[in-house]
Design an enzyme around this catalytic site. Structure first.
Site, mmCIF file in Angstrom:
data_model
loop_
_atom_site.group_PDB
_atom_site.id
_atom_site.type_symbol
_atom_site.label_atom_id
_atom_site.label_comp_id
_atom_site.label_asym_id
_atom_site.label_seq_id
_atom_site.Cartn_x
_atom_site.Cartn_y
_atom_site.Cartn_z
ATOM 1 N N SER A 33 1.409 0.562 -2.170
ATOM 2 C CA SER A 33 2.338 1.318 -1.581
ATOM 3 C C SER A 33 3.420 1.932 -2.598
ATOM 4 O O SER A 33 4.242 0.893 -2.839
ATOM 5 C CB SER A 33 2.666 0.601 -0.475
ATOM 6 N N LYS A 42 2.760 6.780 4.031
ATOM 7 C CA LYS A 42 2.947 5.269 3.976
ATOM 8 C C LYS A 42 4.294 4.699 4.075
ATOM 9 O O LYS A 42 4.634 3.763 5.121
ATOM 10 C CB LYS A 42 2.233 4.675 2.861
ATOM 11 N N LYS A 75 10.908 -2.783 -0.158
ATOM 12 C CA LYS A 75 10.581 -1.504 -1.143
ATOM 13 C C LYS A 75 9.994 -0.516 -0.496
ATOM 14 O O LYS A 75 10.445 0.686 -0.811
ATOM 15 C CB LYS A 75 9.542 -2.353 -2.110
#
Ligand code: NDP
Length: 289
Positions: A90, A165, A234
């Site tokens: 990701s 994503k 993150k």
């Protein structure tokens, strides 16, 4: 077809296992013992990093684009033209465009192909894969990706997969946190979480958080570690940069970024993402159950 897989973590280990059942699979992991265990479990071959370059499709599944960039720099001198690099991290759209441009100089195609479905989806081979990059390169890699995918969607040029994503995971974060706040309030007013969830999951407020995560992990107090809180924080950070790029106000998503930064600080980056709700429990002085 010969494939390579770099990064045998919670996701990569089972994903590479599916590949090894269909293709000759070369694996590399920073901690070498994991690669050796993988070879024994699935019949893959644990190799030195540069030997992964012998594969025609190379997968990475690392924490962030920074590690992908470092590995790409180390592997680049060994790569052959026409290799397809499928990055299931990701990652960051911008960093991926830089890596893709560098690899393109050698005739290597880069696809950002992050996945959704968690460690269970990885084990079952039913992950949703969102792909950014050249369609022809995707077609060359499709058969390999199918080894662990339930659904593959081409979403745009390089970076688009990572952008989708990041937004998806920001939505996961919103749903999880909001459900935690609402349930804590109900529990404090005497409604058992299980009872509230029975209603919500037959109503319009339901989400993956209320249907799966909270009943299986919070109400049971099981708190399994499958996806680190630091990794979700993150991803929300990446979503913030996607928002900046679009130049529009998005107060809810920006607030959820702050909230998960606080949860990461208070609960710890290596805790599971669902443990963020322990911060709500602390504030409410109650357990969601
Ligand atoms: P893990 O922390 O379980 O695994 C990380 C992997 O990266 C390990 O193989 C680790 O090697 C390797 N690694 C870490 N740092 C370096 C480095 N500097 N150089 C080389 N290798 C390194 O992470 P996950 O498998 O959970 O996540 C991987 C990616 O997938 C992340 O981007 C995450 O956001 C994403 N993701 C995770 C999901 C989940 O449910 N867990 C779901 C969907 C996406 P070592 O064994 O040596 O530590």
């Amino acid at each position: 077809m010969k494939v390579g897989f770099i990064g045998l973590g919670a996701m990569g280990y089972p994903m590479a296992g599916h590949l090894a059942q269909r293709f000759e699979t070369l694996v590399w992991n920073r901690t070498r013992e994991k690669a050796q265990a993988h070879a024994e479990a699935f019949g893959s071959k644990a190799v030195a990093l540069e030997e992964v370059a012998a594969a025609s499709v190379i997968f990475t599944c690392l924490p962030t684009s920074r590690e992908v960039g470092e590995i790409a720099a180390r592997l680049a001198p060994h790569l052959k033209a026409d290799t397809v690099w499928v990055d299931c991290t990701s990652g960051e759209p911008e960093a991926s465009r830089t890596i893709a441009a560098r690899l393109a100089e050698q005739g290597v195609a880069f696809l950002d192909a992050p996945v959704s479905g968690g460690t269970i989806g990885a084990e079952r081979g039913t992950l949703t894969v969102m792909v950014g990059g050249d369609v022809a390169a995707l077609e060359r890699a499709r058969e390999a990706i199918e080894a662990f995918a339930g659904k593959i969607v081409h979403v745009g040029p390089v970076g688009a997969g990572h952008a989708v994503k990041a937004v998806n995971n920001a939505l996961l974060a919103v749903n999880l946190w909001a459900a935690g706040e609402g349930l804590a309030a109900l529990v404090k007013q005497g409604v058992r979480a299980e009872v509230a969830l029975e209603v919500i999951n037959a109503s319009s407020g339901r989400s993956n958080a209320t249907e799966n995560l909270i009943p299986e992990r919070v109400v049971t107090r099981a708190w399994p570690l499958t996806f680190k809180l630091g990794l979700l924080a993150k991803d929300i950070g990446i979503a913030m940069r996607v928002l900046d790029g679009a130049d529009l106000p998005a107060p809810v998503l920006r607030l959820v970024h702050e909230v998960y930064q606080a949860a990461k600080r208070e609960i710890g980056a290596d805790a599971d993402h669902v443990e963020a709700l322990k911060l709500i429990e602390r504030w409410a002085e109650t357990e969601i159950r």
